[in-house]
Design a protein around this motif. Structure first.
Motif, short mmCIF file in Angstrom:
data_model
loop_
_atom_site.label_atom_id
_atom_site.label_comp_id
_atom_site.label_asym_id
_atom_site.label_seq_id
_atom_site.Cartn_x
_atom_site.Cartn_y
_atom_site.Cartn_z
N ASP A 97 0.85 -0.48 0.20
CA ASP A 97 0.01 0.10 0.04
C ASP A 97 0.55 1.24 0.55
OD1 ASP A 97 -2.17 -1.74 -0.02
OD2 ASP A 97 -2.61 -1.23 1.80
N VAL A 98 0.34 1.99 -0.15
CA VAL A 98 1.34 4.05 -0.59
C VAL A 98 -0.01 4.25 -0.62
CG1 VAL A 98 2.30 5.18 -2.61
CG2 VAL A 98 2.89 2.55 -2.44
N ALA A 99 1.28 5.27 0.49
CA ALA A 99 -0.50 6.66 0.69
C ALA A 99 -0.01 6.99 -0.59
CB ALA A 99 -0.09 7.65 1.77
N ILE A 100 -1.33 8.40 -1.24
CA ILE A 100 -1.11 9.37 -2.26
C ILE A 100 -0.59 10.47 -2.16
CG2 ILE A 100 -3.31 10.27 -1.97
CD1 ILE A 100 -4.14 10.19 -4.73
N HIS A 101 -0.84 11.08 -0.37
CA HIS A 101 -0.21 12.19 -0.25
C HIS A 101 1.35 12.61 -0.56
CE1 HIS A 101 -3.16 14.21 1.59
NE2 HIS A 101 -4.22 13.33 1.66
N PRO A 102 2.01 11.94 -0.59
CA PRO A 102 3.58 12.76 -1.04
C PRO A 102 3.60 12.00 -2.58
CG PRO A 102 3.44 10.18 1.18
CD PRO A 102 2.37 10.97 0.93
N LEU A 103 2.56 11.64 -3.39
CA LEU A 103 3.08 11.68 -4.56
C LEU A 103 1.84 12.91 -5.56
CD1 LEU A 103 2.76 7.93 -5.02
CD2 LEU A 103 4.43 9.41 -5.09
N LEU A 104 1.30 13.70 -4.27
CA LEU A 104 0.40 14.54 -5.27
C LEU A 104 0.60 15.46 -6.00
CD1 LEU A 104 -2.22 15.39 -2.41
CD2 LEU A 104 -2.41 14.17 -4.11
N SER A 105 2.16 16.40 -6.04
CA SER A 105 3.12 16.85 -6.78
C SER A 105 3.71 15.58 -7.78
CB SER A 105 4.14 17.77 -5.63
OG SER A 105 4.61 16.83 -5.55
N GLU A 106 4.16 15.06 -8.07
CA GLU A 106 4.44 14.65 -9.30
C GLU A 106 3.73 13.68 -10.21
OE1 GLU A 106 7.47 11.50 -7.86
OE2 GLU A 106 6.87 11.94 -5.87
N LEU A 107 1.97 13.27 -9.48
CA LEU A 107 1.02 12.85 -11.09
C LEU A 107 0.97 14.16 -11.10
CD1 LEU A 107 -0.10 10.92 -8.00
CD2 LEU A 107 1.26 10.07 -9.79
N ASN A 108 0.36 13.31 -12.63
CA ASN A 108 -0.33 14.21 -13.99
C ASN A 108 -1.49 14.14 -12.94
OD1 ASN A 108 2.46 14.65 -15.39
ND2 ASN A 108 2.05 12.83 -16.40
N PHE A 109 -2.05 13.59 -12.87
CA PHE A 109 -3.89 14.00 -12.39
C PHE A 109 -3.59 14.49 -11.02
CE2 PHE A 109 -3.15 9.37 -10.43
CZ PHE A 109 -3.87 9.99 -9.89
N THR A 110 -2.98 14.90 -10.74
CA THR A 110 -2.95 15.27 -8.56
C THR A 110 -2.46 17.19 -8.93
OG1 THR A 110 -1.52 13.81 -7.53
CG2 THR A 110 -4.07 13.54 -8.10
N ARG A 111 -1.41 16.50 -9.64
CA ARG A 111 -0.90 17.63 -9.60
C ARG A 111 -0.59 19.17 -10.17
NH1 ARG A 111 3.51 17.58 -13.70
NH2 ARG A 111 4.83 15.99 -12.61
N ASN A 112 -0.87 20.44 -8.79
CA ASN A 112 -1.87 22.02 -8.92
C ASN A 112 -3.41 21.39 -9.13
OD1 ASN A 112 0.96 23.19 -9.87
ND2 ASN A 112 1.01 22.71 -11.85
N GLU A 113 -4.29 20.64 -8.56
CA GLU A 113 -5.20 20.20 -7.96
C GLU A 113 -5.30 20.73 -6.79
OE1 GLU A 113 -7.33 19.66 -10.87
OE2 GLU A 113 -5.91 19.48 -12.55
N LYS A 114 -6.27 21.41 -7.24
CA LYS A 114 -6.57 22.02 -5.51
C LYS A 114 -7.67 20.83 -4.83
CE LYS A 114 -8.48 25.50 -2.16
NZ LYS A 114 -9.03 27.12 -1.68
N SER A 115 -8.51 20.30 -5.80
CA SER A 115 -9.80 19.37 -5.54
C SER A 115 -8.88 18.38 -6.51
CB SER A 115 -10.79 20.23 -6.24
OG SER A 115 -11.26 21.82 -5.43
N TRP A 116 -7.91 17.41 -5.63
CA TRP A 116 -7.15 16.65 -6.71
C TRP A 116 -8.18 15.79 -6.49
CZ3 TRP A 116 -6.51 12.70 -2.96
CH2 TRP A 116 -6.08 12.45 -2.12
N GLY A 117 -9.28 15.26 -4.96
CA GLY A 117 -9.48 13.74 -4.88
C GLY A 117 -11.39 13.42 -5.86
N TYR A 118 -11.52 14.37 -6.18
CA TYR A 118 -12.79 15.30 -7.16
C TYR A 118 -13.50 13.73 -7.85
CZ TYR A 118 -17.00 16.44 -10.18
OH TYR A 118 -17.69 16.43 -10.65
N LYS A 119 -11.07 14.08 -9.03
CA LYS A 119 -11.49 12.43 -10.05
C LYS A 119 -12.36 10.90 -9.80
CE LYS A 119 -9.10 13.81 -14.15
NZ LYS A 119 -8.29 13.45 -14.37
N PHE A 120 -11.81 10.89 -8.13
CA PHE A 120 -12.33 9.96 -7.46
C PHE A 120 -13.78 9.14 -7.54
CE2 PHE A 120 -7.60 10.57 -5.90
CZ PHE A 120 -7.52 9.37 -6.77
#
Length: 143
Positions: A97-120
């Protein structure tokens, strides 16, 4: 002609993901067939679990499974007379299992997204190879 590999994020509680791994299957969007039909054999599926157990608010926010879609089509099973979900077979790889928070700035689908969880909220969505490789690097164990 070989089709390009596609990469998917599916969403389910960690307890449901664990059951899917035991059965060698994936199931999305409360058992709907249409989303699964977009996920073709040889594609990668990465499960994200917002919570540990279905129906609870116990946050987890981790990627919890990584697999390759097996040959074959979607199929329906009867879990109860009123619940007949659609599934697809998956080869689940050994992963952590890998937490998403440390990856938020690296992933294209979450980078610079204030509401990164919306897609889920969609239950299943496609990601690019870059994001799949970042997640794989963190999750996969000797595969």
């Amino acid at each position: 002609m070989e089709r390009p590999r596609r990469y998917w994020i599916a969403i389910a509680s960690a307890d449901h993901v664990a059951t899917g791994k035991e059965l060698g299957i994936m199931q999305v969007c409360h058992g709907k067939a249409a989303p699964l039909k977009r996920v073709l054999p040889n594609g990668y599926v990465i499960y994200y679990s917002p919570v540990a157990s279905f129906g609870t608010q116990n946050r987890l926010q981790c990627f919890t499974a990584f697999g390759i879609v097996r040959e074959g089509t979607v199929y329906q099973v009867e879990m109860a007379p009123s619940f007949k979900p659609w599934r697809r077979d998956v080869l689940w790889l050994t992963s952590r299992d890998v937490a998403i928070h440390p990856l938020l700035s690296e992933l294209n689908f979450t980078r610079n997204e204030k509401s990164w969880g919306y897609k889920f909220r969609f239950g299943l969505f496609e990601i690019d190879q870059h994001d799949a490789e970042i997640i794989a690097d963190k999750m996969l164990i000797d595969n």
